[in-house]
Design a protein around this motif. Structure first.
Motif, PDB file in Angstrom:
ATOM      1  N   ASP A   8     -15.760  60.857 -39.530  1.00 60.86           N
ATOM      2  CA  ASP A   8     -15.368  60.385 -40.856  1.00 60.86           C
ATOM      3  C   ASP A   8     -14.030  59.666 -40.722  1.00 60.86           C
ATOM      4  O   ASP A   8     -13.004  60.283 -40.412  1.00 60.86           O
ATOM      5  CB  ASP A   8     -15.255  61.564 -41.827  1.00 60.86           C
ATOM      6  CG  ASP A   8     -15.103  61.083 -43.262  1.00 60.86           C
ATOM      7  OD1 ASP A   8     -15.836  60.167 -43.670  1.00 60.86           O
ATOM      8  OD2 ASP A   8     -14.209  61.610 -43.965  1.00 60.86           O
ATOM      9  N   THR A   9     -14.026  58.370 -40.949  1.00 59.32           N
ATOM     10  CA  THR A   9     -12.880  57.526 -40.627  1.00 59.32           C
ATOM     11  C   THR A   9     -12.268  56.918 -41.888  1.00 59.32           C
ATOM     12  O   THR A   9     -12.972  56.263 -42.666  1.00 59.32           O
ATOM     13  CB  THR A   9     -13.316  56.385 -39.679  1.00 59.32           C
ATOM     14  OG1 THR A   9     -13.952  56.960 -38.528  1.00 59.32           O
ATOM     15  CG2 THR A   9     -12.135  55.536 -39.262  1.00 59.32           C
ATOM     16  N   PRO A  10     -10.964  57.122 -42.120  1.00 62.13           N
ATOM     17  CA  PRO A  10     -10.316  56.532 -43.300  1.00 62.13           C
ATOM     18  C   PRO A  10     -10.255  55.007 -43.202  1.00 62.13           C
ATOM     19  O   PRO A  10     -10.118  54.442 -42.116  1.00 62.13           O
ATOM     20  CB  PRO A  10      -8.916  57.142 -43.290  1.00 62.13           C
ATOM     21  CG  PRO A  10      -8.696  57.563 -41.875  1.00 62.13           C
ATOM     22  CD  PRO A  10     -10.029  57.925 -41.319  1.00 62.13           C
TER      23      PRO A  10
ATOM     24  N   GLU B 187      -2.318  58.252 -37.506  1.00 62.40           N
ATOM     25  CA  GLU B 187      -2.766  59.048 -36.370  1.00 62.40           C
ATOM     26  C   GLU B 187      -4.289  59.144 -36.378  1.00 62.40           C
ATOM     27  O   GLU B 187      -4.899  59.442 -37.397  1.00 62.40           O
ATOM     28  CB  GLU B 187      -2.171  60.454 -36.425  1.00 62.40           C
ATOM     29  CG  GLU B 187      -0.657  60.502 -36.437  1.00 62.40           C
ATOM     30  CD  GLU B 187      -0.054  60.266 -35.063  1.00 62.40           C
ATOM     31  OE1 GLU B 187      -0.819  60.166 -34.083  1.00 62.40           O
ATOM     32  OE2 GLU B 187       1.194  60.190 -34.973  1.00 62.40           O
ATOM     33  N   GLY B 188      -4.916  58.867 -35.231  1.00 64.37           N
ATOM     34  CA  GLY B 188      -6.353  59.035 -35.104  1.00 64.37           C
ATOM     35  C   GLY B 188      -7.165  57.834 -35.543  1.00 64.37           C
ATOM     36  O   GLY B 188      -6.645  56.722 -35.710  1.00 64.37           O
ATOM     37  N   ALA B 189      -8.442  58.083 -35.759  1.00 60.43           N
ATOM     38  CA  ALA B 189      -9.381  57.008 -36.074  1.00 60.43           C
ATOM     39  C   ALA B 189      -9.029  56.320 -37.389  1.00 60.43           C
ATOM     40  O   ALA B 189      -8.577  56.961 -38.334  1.00 60.43           O
ATOM     41  CB  ALA B 189     -10.801  57.562 -36.135  1.00 60.43           C
ATOM     42  N   ALA B 190      -9.252  55.006 -37.433  1.00 59.28           N
ATOM     43  CA  ALA B 190      -8.978  54.256 -38.655  1.00 59.28           C
ATOM     44  C   ALA B 190      -9.749  52.946 -38.641  1.00 59.28           C
ATOM     45  O   ALA B 190     -10.068  52.402 -37.586  1.00 59.28           O
ATOM     46  CB  ALA B 190      -7.482  53.980 -38.801  1.00 59.28           C
ATOM     47  N   ARG B 191     -10.048  52.490 -39.852  1.00 62.43           N
ATOM     48  CA  ARG B 191     -10.664  51.163 -40.037  1.00 62.43           C
ATOM     49  C   ARG B 191      -9.725  50.369 -40.937  1.00 62.43           C
ATOM     50  O   ARG B 191      -9.418  50.780 -42.055  1.00 62.43           O
ATOM     51  CB  ARG B 191     -12.048  51.306 -40.671  1.00 62.43           C
ATOM     52  CG  ARG B 191     -12.665  49.992 -41.155  1.00 62.43           C
ATOM     53  CD  ARG B 191     -14.030  50.268 -41.746  1.00 62.43           C
ATOM     54  NE  ARG B 191     -14.536  49.113 -42.480  1.00 62.43           N
ATOM     55  CZ  ARG B 191     -15.774  48.647 -42.373  1.00 62.43           C
ATOM     56  NH1 ARG B 191     -16.619  49.226 -41.547  1.00 62.43           N
ATOM     57  NH2 ARG B 191     -16.166  47.625 -43.091  1.00 62.43           N
ATOM     58  N   PHE B 192      -9.243  49.215 -40.428  1.00 66.11           N
ATOM     59  CA  PHE B 192      -8.317  48.376 -41.179  1.00 66.11           C
ATOM     60  C   PHE B 192      -9.058  47.128 -41.652  1.00 66.11           C
ATOM     61  O   PHE B 192      -9.614  46.376 -40.836  1.00 66.11           O
ATOM     62  CB  PHE B 192      -7.123  47.965 -40.310  1.00 66.11           C
ATOM     63  CG  PHE B 192      -6.327  49.127 -39.802  1.00 66.11           C
ATOM     64  CD1 PHE B 192      -5.325  49.694 -40.583  1.00 66.11           C
ATOM     65  CD2 PHE B 192      -6.580  49.677 -38.548  1.00 66.11           C
ATOM     66  CE1 PHE B 192      -4.586  50.781 -40.115  1.00 66.11           C
ATOM     67  CE2 PHE B 192      -5.850  50.752 -38.075  1.00 66.11           C
ATOM     68  CZ  PHE B 192      -4.853  51.310 -38.855  1.00 66.11           C
TER      69      PHE B 192
ATOM     70  N   THR C  69     -11.774  42.711 -39.419  1.00 69.99           N
ATOM     71  CA  THR C  69     -11.798  44.163 -39.539  1.00 69.99           C
ATOM     72  C   THR C  69     -11.397  44.753 -38.200  1.00 69.99           C
ATOM     73  O   THR C  69     -11.885  44.311 -37.157  1.00 69.99           O
ATOM     74  CB  THR C  69     -13.201  44.676 -39.926  1.00 69.99           C
ATOM     75  OG1 THR C  69     -13.559  44.142 -41.205  1.00 69.99           O
ATOM     76  CG2 THR C  69     -13.235  46.193 -39.984  1.00 69.99           C
ATOM     77  N   SER C  70     -10.508  45.725 -38.214  1.00 76.47           N
ATOM     78  CA  SER C  70     -10.022  46.350 -36.983  1.00 76.47           C
ATOM     79  C   SER C  70     -10.450  47.810 -36.963  1.00 76.47           C
ATOM     80  O   SER C  70     -10.350  48.509 -37.978  1.00 76.47           O
ATOM     81  CB  SER C  70      -8.494  46.267 -36.901  1.00 76.47           C
ATOM     82  OG  SER C  70      -8.047  44.936 -37.040  1.00 76.47           O
ATOM     83  N   ILE C  71     -10.927  48.262 -35.803  1.00 78.49           N
ATOM     84  CA  ILE C  71     -11.346  49.645 -35.629  1.00 78.49           C
ATOM     85  C   ILE C  71     -10.537  50.278 -34.506  1.00 78.49           C
ATOM     86  O   ILE C  71     -10.422  49.698 -33.419  1.00 78.49           O
ATOM     87  CB  ILE C  71     -12.846  49.739 -35.269  1.00 78.49           C
ATOM     88  CG1 ILE C  71     -13.715  49.078 -36.343  1.00 78.49           C
ATOM     89  CG2 ILE C  71     -13.256  51.183 -35.055  1.00 78.49           C
ATOM     90  CD1 ILE C  71     -13.742  49.820 -37.655  1.00 78.49           C
TER      91      ILE C  71
END
Length: 266
Positions: free
Chosen positions: A216-218, A232-237, A243-245
């Protein structure tokens, strides 16, 4: 994974195969999809840092507007690199310099921004490929042959892992690179400092970083992140042009100019 493997192979061609260890560098992706693949590619190459520019999708267009006007002038010699042919090199260099100065003048390049660099394509006699060796500013006198040889041996050591001073060298081409800035460079404003990431959050989404399970990625709207923000940790920008992962085992910091600095842990 297939796309990533193709990217890794291309990066190895311009790093490992040229004598450079990619682990000593940061990876900077660009293009609308570059930041989707960047961390996977970096991990495959053993790289620990990824720098995602503020607008990856339009970075090439920005570069086109920001880059200086440039032109290469080339003269082929294919002669032994020795004292007997030094006068020919000097003569060809002067001829190329005259052409470059005329081209810069015709294109109304301001004198203060003009730059003219000279390189020589050198190789051992009988080699199929040359190495481009800098000879400095074209307006200055050429380095002495001992120094030119030294620079070639050093470059050959980096590219191929060895060099020898016993075999004769050839000069294949003289290259003169002329450039100058004719357009005002694009201003790069700094972001307002803010460590608050809550206003940039846009919910979350499951992302498969492994074959076993999703994470589950913010989601963050990148334009709402301030300088100094840390994720900190996984993120989707998300943003208009890209789009950056970034994966779970990472730490992302927004620098003063809006770049994302991703540090990947093993």
């Amino acid at each position: 994974e297939i796309v990533n493997a193709n990217m890794v192979r291309a990066l190895r061609a311009v790093s490992v195969e040229r004598g450079y260890d990619p682990r000593n560098f940061a990876l900077m992706p660009f293009g609308g999809a570059g930041a989707l693949h960047a961390t996977d590619v970096a991990k495959e190459l053993g790289m620990k840092t990824v720098l995602i520019p503020k607008h990856p999708g339009i970075l090439c267009a920005q570069g086109l507007l920001d880059a200086p006007l440039a032109k290469d002038f080339v003269s082929t010699l294919r002669l032994p690199l020795n004292e007997d042919n030094l006068s020919v090199m000097v003569e060809r260099s002067a001829s190329l310099h005259s052409l470059a100065v005329k081209w810069l003048s015709n294109n109304e390049v301001p004198e203060a921004s003009q730059s003219i660099g000279l390189t020589a394509d050198l190789r051992y006699k009988g080699q199929n490929f040359e190495l481009s060796i800098s000879l400095g500013n074209a307006e200055e006198s050429l380095p002495d042959l001992t120094e030119v040889h030294r620079r070639f041996y050093q470059a050959h050591e980096v590219a191929y892992g060895y060099s020898t001073e016993d075999d004769p060298l050839e000069i294949v081409n003289l290259r003169l690179h002329a450039k100058g800035q004719i357009l005002p460079q694009i201003a790069t404003p700094k972001l307002e400092a803010s460590s608050d990431i809550t206003k940039a959050q846009r919910g979350s989404i499951p992302i498969w970083f492994s074959h076993e399970r999703s994470t589950d990625t913010p989601i963050y709207w990148r334009d709402d992140l301030g300088a100094g923000a840390v994720i900190e940790g996984a993120a989707r920008f998300e943003q208009l042009d890209s789009t950056s992962i970034v994966p779970p085992n990472s730490r992302t910091t927004v620098d003063p100019f809006g770049n994302l600095i991703v540090e990947i842990s093993s």
